[in-house]
Design an enzyme around this catalytic site. Structure first.
Site, PDB file in Angstrom:
ATOM      1  N   ASN A 143       0.833  -1.315  -0.047  1.00  0.00           N
ATOM      2  CA  ASN A 143      -0.007   0.005   0.000  1.00  0.00           C
ATOM      3  C   ASN A 143       0.825   1.145   0.002  1.00  0.00           C
ATOM      4  OD1 ASN A 143      -2.803  -0.785   0.018  1.00  0.00           O
ATOM      5  ND2 ASN A 143      -2.454  -1.652   2.223  1.00  0.00           N
ATOM      6  N   CYS A 152      -5.537  -7.103  -4.243  1.00  0.00           N
ATOM      7  CA  CYS A 152      -5.964  -5.888  -4.598  1.00  0.00           C
ATOM      8  C   CYS A 152      -6.774  -6.192  -5.984  1.00  0.00           C
ATOM      9  CB  CYS A 152      -4.737  -4.960  -4.912  1.00  0.00           C
ATOM     10  SG  CYS A 152      -5.189  -3.373  -5.546  1.00  0.00           S
ATOM     11  N   ASN A 154      -8.275  -3.935  -8.233  1.00  0.00           N
ATOM     12  CA  ASN A 154      -8.049  -3.123  -9.411  1.00  0.00           C
ATOM     13  C   ASN A 154      -6.533  -3.430  -9.845  1.00  0.00           C
ATOM     14  OD1 ASN A 154     -10.417  -1.472  -9.705  1.00  0.00           O
ATOM     15  ND2 ASN A 154      -9.872  -0.467  -8.254  1.00  0.00           N
ATOM     16  N   ASN A 241      -8.842  -9.647   1.755  1.00  0.00           N
ATOM     17  CA  ASN A 241      -8.547  -8.220   2.721  1.00  0.00           C
ATOM     18  C   ASN A 241      -9.764  -7.739   3.263  1.00  0.00           C
ATOM     19  OD1 ASN A 241      -9.591  -7.488   0.365  1.00  0.00           O
ATOM     20  ND2 ASN A 241      -8.402  -5.845   0.172  1.00  0.00           N
ATOM     21  N   HIS A 243     -13.034  -5.834   4.780  1.00  0.00           N
ATOM     22  CA  HIS A 243     -13.939  -4.907   4.385  1.00  0.00           C
ATOM     23  C   HIS A 243     -15.154  -4.536   5.426  1.00  0.00           C
ATOM     24  CE1 HIS A 243     -12.087  -4.037   0.396  1.00  0.00           C
ATOM     25  NE2 HIS A 243     -11.861  -5.540   0.403  1.00  0.00           N
ATOM     26  N   ASN A 280     -10.786  -2.007   5.286  1.00  0.00           N
ATOM     27  CA  ASN A 280     -11.032  -1.049   4.288  1.00  0.00           C
ATOM     28  C   ASN A 280     -12.741  -0.837   4.561  1.00  0.00           C
ATOM     29  OD1 ASN A 280      -8.888  -1.121   2.254  1.00  0.00           O
ATOM     30  ND2 ASN A 280      -9.192  -3.299   2.762  1.00  0.00           N
ATOM     31  N   GLU A 298      -9.598   3.339   1.774  1.00  0.00           N
ATOM     32  CA  GLU A 298      -8.819   2.143   2.140  1.00  0.00           C
ATOM     33  C   GLU A 298      -7.810   2.060   3.117  1.00  0.00           C
ATOM     34  OE1 GLU A 298      -6.919   0.593  -1.458  1.00  0.00           O
ATOM     35  OE2 GLU A 298      -8.477   1.457  -2.681  1.00  0.00           O
ATOM     36  N   ARG A 299      -7.535   0.897   3.584  1.00  0.00           N
ATOM     37  CA  ARG A 299      -6.733   0.514   4.581  1.00  0.00           C
ATOM     38  C   ARG A 299      -5.346   0.685   3.992  1.00  0.00           C
ATOM     39  NH1 ARG A 299      -5.328  -5.529   6.352  1.00  0.00           N
ATOM     40  NH2 ARG A 299      -5.378  -5.808   4.146  1.00  0.00           N
ATOM     41  N   CYS A 307     -11.847   0.692  -5.479  1.00  0.00           N
ATOM     42  CA  CYS A 307     -11.290  -0.304  -4.901  1.00  0.00           C
ATOM     43  C   CYS A 307     -12.270  -1.739  -5.348  1.00  0.00           C
ATOM     44  CB  CYS A 307     -11.653  -0.244  -3.439  1.00  0.00           C
ATOM     45  SG  CYS A 307     -10.832  -1.573  -2.357  1.00  0.00           S
ATOM     46  N   GLY A 308     -11.326  -2.637  -6.169  1.00  0.00           N
ATOM     47  CA  GLY A 308     -11.917  -3.654  -6.780  1.00  0.00           C
ATOM     48  C   GLY A 308     -12.668  -4.674  -5.668  1.00  0.00           C
ATOM     49  N   THR A 309     -11.459  -4.888  -4.703  1.00  0.00           N
ATOM     50  CA  THR A 309     -12.093  -5.856  -3.455  1.00  0.00           C
ATOM     51  C   THR A 309     -13.248  -5.198  -2.889  1.00  0.00           C
ATOM     52  OG1 THR A 309     -10.261  -5.040  -2.274  1.00  0.00           O
ATOM     53  CG2 THR A 309      -9.875  -7.087  -3.233  1.00  0.00           C
ATOM     54  N   GLY A 310     -13.137  -3.965  -2.621  1.00  0.00           N
ATOM     55  CA  GLY A 310     -14.259  -3.177  -2.108  1.00  0.00           C
ATOM     56  C   GLY A 310     -15.790  -3.655  -2.804  1.00  0.00           C
TER      57      GLY A 310
HETATM   58  N1  LIG Z   1      -5.673  -1.103   0.585  1.00  0.00           N
HETATM   59  C1  LIG Z   1      -6.250  -2.227   0.511  1.00  0.00           C
HETATM   60  C2  LIG Z   1      -5.429  -3.045  -0.410  1.00  0.00           C
HETATM   61  C3  LIG Z   1      -5.730  -2.672  -2.021  1.00  0.00           C
HETATM   62  C4  LIG Z   1      -7.220  -2.768  -2.380  1.00  0.00           C
HETATM   63  C5  LIG Z   1      -7.490  -2.126  -3.818  1.00  0.00           C
HETATM   64  N2  LIG Z   1      -7.411  -0.668  -4.114  1.00  0.00           N
HETATM   65  C6  LIG Z   1      -8.494  -2.851  -4.723  1.00  0.00           C
HETATM   66  O1  LIG Z   1      -8.758  -2.399  -5.939  1.00  0.00           O
HETATM   67  O2  LIG Z   1      -9.045  -4.089  -4.426  1.00  0.00           O
HETATM   68  C7  LIG Z   1      -6.106  -2.998   1.730  1.00  0.00           C
HETATM   69  O3  LIG Z   1      -5.254  -2.921   2.480  1.00  0.00           O
HETATM   70  O4  LIG Z   1      -6.438  -4.189   1.948  1.00  0.00           O
END
Ligand SMILES: N[C@@H](CCC[C@H](N)C(=O)O)C(=O)O
Length: 364
Positions: A143, A152, A154, A241, A243, A280, A298-299, A307-310
């Protein structure tokens, strides 16, 4: 070193998502000098430079060298070669690390490079590494604060486009990528977008992780979280990760995400005692059952444009809270992502763009 062009890449069957394969490192960042970094929108200078272009190919053509030879240059004496990518404005420094399973730079150096005034500027640094346990590649990411997340979304789309460029692959291709969240499988589509099999969401509270007690079995769904004296309704989901997703305060009006003071409220969620690995946080407005709007804190990176995972975690939360269908368009400040949580295999699929913007060399 020659880059081997690969014409076909196998996709292995999905094993269960293992617990974090990469151990998390301390989050603290000590200062370490980034000796010098200059931006120059020109080519043909032997000194450190960053060439900016809307197309990596155009830049490469201007230098009359092949993308492979450009990207294959190795750093000597503290120079890092990189390509800057973004997925909907969530931007990353991509490093060709295929010759080593150790990242070419430290977490402290990554934090320096990510600085938008004193470095390249990015939300994170991503390393394309040799595969693990039979996967085609491994991905690690730091990060912008130097901490190491597990995944991550994205970033993995940018990773896929980066690999395609390095390996000189055209058209549709998929890769198996080992990440801290387990196996992730992006596929580059004919239109250049990447569709990613993001795996199965984790709902068990202690695996997210959150100290909030499970209220739907072991899952935390629409539970109360008091932040700075205000009661929010939150659902906790891990995509590898952590959320924390909220559609608003308890008994409060429908959330208008544009009205949020994200930089004030975001850190209070990120560092809340209920999230032992920090979190996050996604703040969500439901536009319809198939159209959601979200802002994210984001964390380790703060407010980002996407944020893709988000977005994936948020669609899971929206479905579990009965607010949305399994297939949604998610509007982020940087643009839309298409997310589907498939009933058949319980996997989440994310489709969106990833673009190269410039390449450069940074003095470390
Ligand atoms: N900051 C996140 C990791 C990055 C997530 C990202 N931007 C995405 O697109 O998923 C973390 O510390 O979990």
């Amino acid at each position: 070193m020659e880059i081997a062009a690969t014409t076909s890449v196998s996709v292995a069957p999905q094993p269960p998502r293992p617990s974090n394969a990469f151990s998390r490192k301390p989050h603290s960042v000590s200062s370490l000098p980034l000796a010098s970094f200059q931006r120059k929108h020109c080519v043909g200078n032997d000194k450190l430079r960053v060439s900016a272009s809307s197309s990596l190919d155009a830049v490469v053509a201007a230098e009359k060298i092949s993308p492979a030879s450009l990207l294959d240059k190795r750093e000597t004496g503290g120079v890092l070669h990189f390509v800057k990518y973004h997925g909907l404005g969530n931007d990353f420094i991509l490093v060709d690390n295929r010759d080593s399973s150790e990242p070419k730079i430290t977490q402290e150096q990554a934090a320096k490079l990510c600085d938008r005034n004193f470095g390249v500027g990015a939300d994170g640094v991503i390393f394309a590494m040799p595969g693990v346990n039979g996967t085609d590649y491994a991905m690690r990411i730091f990060n912008s604060d130097g901490s190491e997340p597990e995944m991550c979304g994205n970033g993995v789309r940018c990773f896929a486009r980066f690999i395609a460029k390095l390996e000189n692959l055209q058209g549709k291709h998929s890769f198996t990528i080992h990440t801290g969240a387990g196996l992730i499988v992006p596929e580059i589509q004919d239109d250049g977008q990447a569709k990613v099999d993001m795996g199965i969401p984790v709902l068990k509270a202690q695996d997210v992780p959150t100290k909030l007690p499970g209220n739907k079995g072991e899952a935390v769904i629409q539970a109360e979280l008091v932040v700075d004296g205000v009661s929010w309704n939150v659902t906790c989901v891990s995509m590898g990760n952590p959320h924390c997703i909220t559609f608003g305060t308890k008994g409060g009006p429908k959330l208008k995400v544009d009205d949020l003071n994200l930089s004030e409220i975001g850190p209070k969620f990120e560092h809340h005692e209920m999230f032992p690995a920090r979190t996050n946080t996604e703040f969500v407005e439901v536009l319809s059952r198939s159209h959601l709007k979200m802002r994210v804190w984001e964390r380790g990176a703060g407010a980002t444009l996407a944020c893709g995972t988000g977005a994936c975690a948020m669609v899971v939360a929206a479905v579990l809270e009965g607010r949305a269908n399994r297939k949604c368009t998610v509007d982020l400040p940087g643009g839309p992502l298409e997310i589907e949580w498939k009933q058949e295999d319980n996997h989440i699929y994310m489709t969106g763009p990833a673009e190269a913007v410039f390449y450069g060399r940074a003095l470390l």
